[in-house]
Design a protein around this motif. Structure first.
Motif, PDB file in Angstrom:
ATOM      1  N   ARG A   1       0.809  -1.223   0.000  1.00 39.11           N
ATOM      2  CA  ARG A   1       0.000   0.000   0.000  1.00 39.11           C
ATOM      3  C   ARG A   1       0.842   1.273   0.000  1.00 39.11           C
ATOM      4  O   ARG A   1       0.640   2.188   0.787  1.00 39.11           O
ATOM      5  N   LEU A   2       1.803   1.343  -0.919  1.00 41.04           N
ATOM      6  CA  LEU A   2       2.525   2.594  -1.106  1.00 41.04           C
ATOM      7  C   LEU A   2       1.676   3.574  -1.908  1.00 41.04           C
ATOM      8  O   LEU A   2       1.958   4.771  -1.937  1.00 41.04           O
ATOM      9  N   TYR A   3       0.656   3.041  -2.564  1.00 41.05           N
ATOM     10  CA  TYR A   3      -0.311   3.871  -3.298  1.00 41.05           C
ATOM     11  C   TYR A   3      -1.710   3.341  -3.015  1.00 41.05           C
ATOM     12  O   TYR A   3      -1.887   2.176  -2.643  1.00 41.05           O
ATOM     13  N   ASN A   4      -2.687   4.198  -3.193  1.00 45.39           N
ATOM     14  CA  ASN A   4      -4.083   3.803  -2.972  1.00 45.39           C
ATOM     15  C   ASN A   4      -4.619   3.012  -4.155  1.00 45.39           C
ATOM     16  O   ASN A   4      -4.284   3.304  -5.315  1.00 45.39           O
ATOM     17  N   ILE A   5      -5.443   2.038  -3.865  1.00 49.89           N
ATOM     18  CA  ILE A   5      -6.138   1.275  -4.910  1.00 49.89           C
ATOM     19  C   ILE A   5      -7.610   1.148  -4.496  1.00 49.89           C
ATOM     20  O   ILE A   5      -7.940   1.241  -3.315  1.00 49.89           O
ATOM     21  N   PRO A   6      -8.499   0.947  -5.442  1.00 52.00           N
ATOM     22  CA  PRO A   6      -9.921   0.781  -5.101  1.00 52.00           C
ATOM     23  C   PRO A   6     -10.135  -0.471  -4.248  1.00 52.00           C
ATOM     24  O   PRO A   6      -9.344  -1.407  -4.265  1.00 52.00           O
ATOM     25  N   GLU A   7     -11.213  -0.468  -3.493  1.00 50.18           N
ATOM     26  CA  GLU A   7     -11.554  -1.637  -2.688  1.00 50.18           C
ATOM     27  C   GLU A   7     -11.981  -2.792  -3.588  1.00 50.18           C
ATOM     28  O   GLU A   7     -12.448  -2.600  -4.706  1.00 50.18           O
ATOM     29  N   GLY A   8     -11.792  -3.997  -3.084  1.00 50.48           N
ATOM     30  CA  GLY A   8     -12.229  -5.183  -3.809  1.00 50.48           C
ATOM     31  C   GLY A   8     -11.277  -5.637  -4.896  1.00 50.48           C
ATOM     32  O   GLY A   8     -11.666  -6.392  -5.792  1.00 50.48           O
ATOM     33  N   LYS A   9     -10.006  -5.184  -4.823  1.00 48.13           N
ATOM     34  CA  LYS A   9      -9.042  -5.554  -5.860  1.00 48.13           C
ATOM     35  C   LYS A   9      -7.951  -6.506  -5.345  1.00 48.13           C
ATOM     36  O   LYS A   9      -7.504  -7.389  -6.070  1.00 48.13           O
ATOM     37  N   ILE A  10      -7.509  -6.299  -4.089  1.00 46.47           N
ATOM     38  CA  ILE A  10      -6.474  -7.165  -3.507  1.00 46.47           C
ATOM     39  C   ILE A  10      -6.963  -7.679  -2.155  1.00 46.47           C
ATOM     40  O   ILE A  10      -7.427  -6.895  -1.314  1.00 46.47           O
ATOM     41  N   PHE A  11      -6.856  -8.987  -1.975  1.00 49.50           N
ATOM     42  CA  PHE A  11      -7.274  -9.612  -0.722  1.00 49.50           C
ATOM     43  C   PHE A  11      -6.128 -10.439  -0.158  1.00 49.50           C
ATOM     44  O   PHE A  11      -5.439 -11.154  -0.901  1.00 49.50           O
ATOM     45  N   ILE A  12      -5.915 -10.340   1.153  1.00 44.66           N
ATOM     46  CA  ILE A  12      -4.923 -11.174   1.841  1.00 44.66           C
ATOM     47  C   ILE A  12      -5.628 -11.874   2.989  1.00 44.66           C
ATOM     48  O   ILE A  12      -6.258 -11.217   3.828  1.00 44.66           O
ATOM     49  N   ASN A  13      -5.535 -13.188   2.971  1.00 42.70           N
ATOM     50  CA  ASN A  13      -6.186 -13.988   4.028  1.00 42.70           C
ATOM     51  C   ASN A  13      -7.699 -13.720   4.070  1.00 42.70           C
ATOM     52  O   ASN A  13      -8.319 -13.778   5.129  1.00 42.70           O
ATOM     53  N   GLY A  14      -8.266 -13.377   2.913  1.00 41.53           N
ATOM     54  CA  GLY A  14      -9.698 -13.128   2.820  1.00 41.53           C
ATOM     55  C   GLY A  14     -10.112 -11.703   3.137  1.00 41.53           C
ATOM     56  O   GLY A  14     -11.288 -11.342   2.990  1.00 41.53           O
TER      57      GLY A  14
END
Length: 585
Positions: free
Chosen positions: A384-397
């Motif tokens: 997360r060095l930059y913002n991304i929209p929600e629902g794009k990357i998941f870790i451990n669910g």
């Protein structure tokens, strides 16, 4: 009014200290008004022939006692006003640095290092001058002016009014010049920032400057920036140079009026000689506040100008912050990326397009591709060095945006392309994630990153100072220390972003063999331009122009005979040529 609130909000914590200092300053100012009256009494008694030795000694002792009290009072107000301004400077510098640490990476892409350094030194000093000497002179001049005028009025009203005629002109002049001083001081601070930035950049890149024989060119650039700083300072000095003598000239007119009118009053008996001398001393007391108006305006305007620049940074909000966080106890699950596209702030063309990946818990993902294919961008988004929209990357669910930022970064061992080392010892650089040194862990991490033997060859072993940015070490040594720094965290996720580019292929294989046992139970991502670094990964993603063009195991990708196969063939040929040259040598 808004600027005044901003300037003094930092003093609220120390309001009682300032209050004590101001009280003592007022007491000193009041005491300062007693000696002229006593000297007037002495003068009248001498001129009337009524003075005695005991009478003179008594009044002299009064004056000495008042001088001692004033000296003590001055010490107290200096400690509680000037000293407190140092406390404020300390606090603001800490707040400023802490705020800079919290700002996102993109802020540093748009702001120069030299400018930020200038704010923490030159500008902050100007704010301190406003909150120390500025407050002192403002209180001092106001108290002295009011009390002196009241006492002068008790001596002779007409003479007082004549002496005060220049006062409105001083106020008008101070207000007029204040705006110009503010503007020109802002230019001085900007010029200083540019000069600082140029020097900082030059020192950081001194080896490049020397290797390209650019010393004279850089010197000429420095002269140009230094001339600009000099010219802006001279422009400010010209205004201040006119301002102060003008204030003094207007103030001296009061003495001219006093000498003329006061002399006539004494001749005609309207006032006594002692009153005239006292009045003259009081007017001397009044001249300082008149002249101090200029210094107060100068200090306050400089403080306002610098505060504007500091507040601009302090009002910057981190682009990346915790929002709607969830309680996460571990990051040891799968990493899932769904339809991820990303464009850098200010850019038009997307760096990543439609990325879909699934990295199973405990597995290793290799990422390879041509230079500029946005391999690093992908892993930068994972921390997360930059913002991304929600629902794009998941870790451990969990959506990565809902994982607490500190928890996320604490549990990811990230080794970037740039092996940045701090100016401290080798051991302290490896031990960066922790406060107390644990030599057993430091040694273990250095062995796993294949840097231990090199460190043992250093004269001071783990106590060796690496120099600024690790200048005393080779590129490969810096990279391996960076790897050790990530391993000592014992993170749940490991990311190696082309961190073995500065070591030879044999050393790379040796390091990767050491890392295998560490990566066995961890989710790992290896980015490299060498196929030898990623070929043993459970899955390999091939990126080209921000898109995944191939994905699979090493053997499967070779069968496809696509981009991965082309890279493999090219590197195989390069290796054969290198081996042939070694045999010939």
């Amino acid at each position: 009014m808004k600027k005044i609130k901003a300037l003094f909000k930092y003093t609220y914590k120390y309001r009682y200290r300032y209050f004590i200092g101001i009280i003592f300053l007022i007491i000193v100012d009041i005491l300062q008004l007693v000696p002229p009256k006593l000297i007037g009494y002495i003068t009248d008694s001498i001129s009337n022939g009524t003075a005695t030795t005991n009478y003179l000694i008594k009044y002299i002792l009064y004056i000495v006692a008042i001088a001692v009290l004033m000296a003590v009072g001055r010490y107290v107000w200096r400690m509680y006003i000037i000293g407190t301004s140092r406390h404020v400077e300390y606090d603001v510098r800490n707040m400023y640095f802490k705020h800079l640490q919290e700002l996102s990476a993109n802020f540093y892409n748009n702001n120069k290092t030299g400018d930020l350094m200038a704010l923490a030194t030159n500008d902050l000093n100007a704010v301190r001058m406003a909150l120390g000497p500025g407050i002192m002179m403002m209180t001092d001049s106001l108290t002295l002016t009011v009390t002196t005028i009241i006492i002068m009025m008790t001596i002779n009203v007409k003479l007082t009014l004549l002496s005060l005629i220049p006062l409105p002109f001083i106020t008008f002049t101070a207000l007029k010049f204040g705006k110009t001083i503010h503007k020109r001081f802002l230019r001085v601070q900007r010029a200083f920032s540019k000069l600082t930035d140029m020097v900082q950049e030059n020192f950081s890149g001194i080896r490049i400057v020397k290797s390209f024989v650019q010393e004279q060119k850089e010197y000429e650039k420095f002269i140009k920036e230094n001339e600009n700083y000099f010219d802006t300072n001279i422009a400010l000095v010209k205004v201040v140079g006119i301002f102060h003598p003008l204030i003094e000239f207007i103030a001296s007119l009061s003495f001219v009026m006093l000498l003329g009118a006061g002399g006539i009053f004494v001749i005609y008996g309207s006032i006594s000689l002692g009153d005239f001398i006292s009045f003259n001393m009081y007017l001397g007391n009044l001249v300082w506040p008149m002249m101090a108006v200029g210094q107060v305006i100068n200090n306050i305007q400089r403080g306002f100008a610098s505060l504007e620049r500091i507040e601009k940074v302090m009002h910057e909000t981190p682009e990346i912050a915790d929002k709607k966080i969830v309680n996460v106890s571990s990051l040891d699950g799968d990493i899932v990326i769904k339809d991820l596209s990303f464009t850098y702030p200010g850019a038009i063309v997307p760096a990543l397009k439609d990325i879909n990946l699934e990295i199973k818990k405990g597995s290793t993902l290799g990422i390879i591709g041509r230079t500029g294919s946005s391999k690093s961008t992908l892993v930068n988004l994972l921390v997360r060095l930059y913002n991304i929209p929600e629902g794009k990357i998941f870790i451990n669910g969990f959506d990565i945006n809902k994982i607490p930022l500190k928890f996320l970064r604490k549990n990811i061992g990230f080794v970037s392309q740039e092996a940045f080392l701090f100016t401290s010892t080798v051991g302290e650089n490896i031990n960066l994630p922790f406060e107390s040194l644990d030599m057993d862990k430091i040694i273990e991490a250095s062995q796993d990153s294949d840097i231990y033997d090199n460190i043992m060859d250093f004269q001071d072993k783990f106590e060796t100072i690496v120099g600024e940015r690790g200048v005393t070490l080779s590129g490969g040594q810096k990279q391996r220390i960076s790897i050790a720094r990530a391993l000592i965290k014992n993170p749940e996720i490991l990311i190696f972003d082309d961190c073995l580019s500065a070591v030879d292929a044999k050393t790379e294989v040796k390091i990767l063999e050491s890392l295998k046992k560490i990566m066995r139970d961890r989710t790992s991502i290896i980015i490299s331009h060498r196929i030898s670094a990623v070929k043993d990964s459970n899955c390999i993603a091939v990126l080209d122009e921000g898109q995944i063009v191939e994905i699979g195991t090493h053997s499967k990708l070779l069968e496809n005979k696509g981009l991965y196969y082309d890279i493999y063939e090219k590197q195989l040929l390069e290796q054969q040529i290198q081996e042939h040259e070694e045999v010939q040598a």
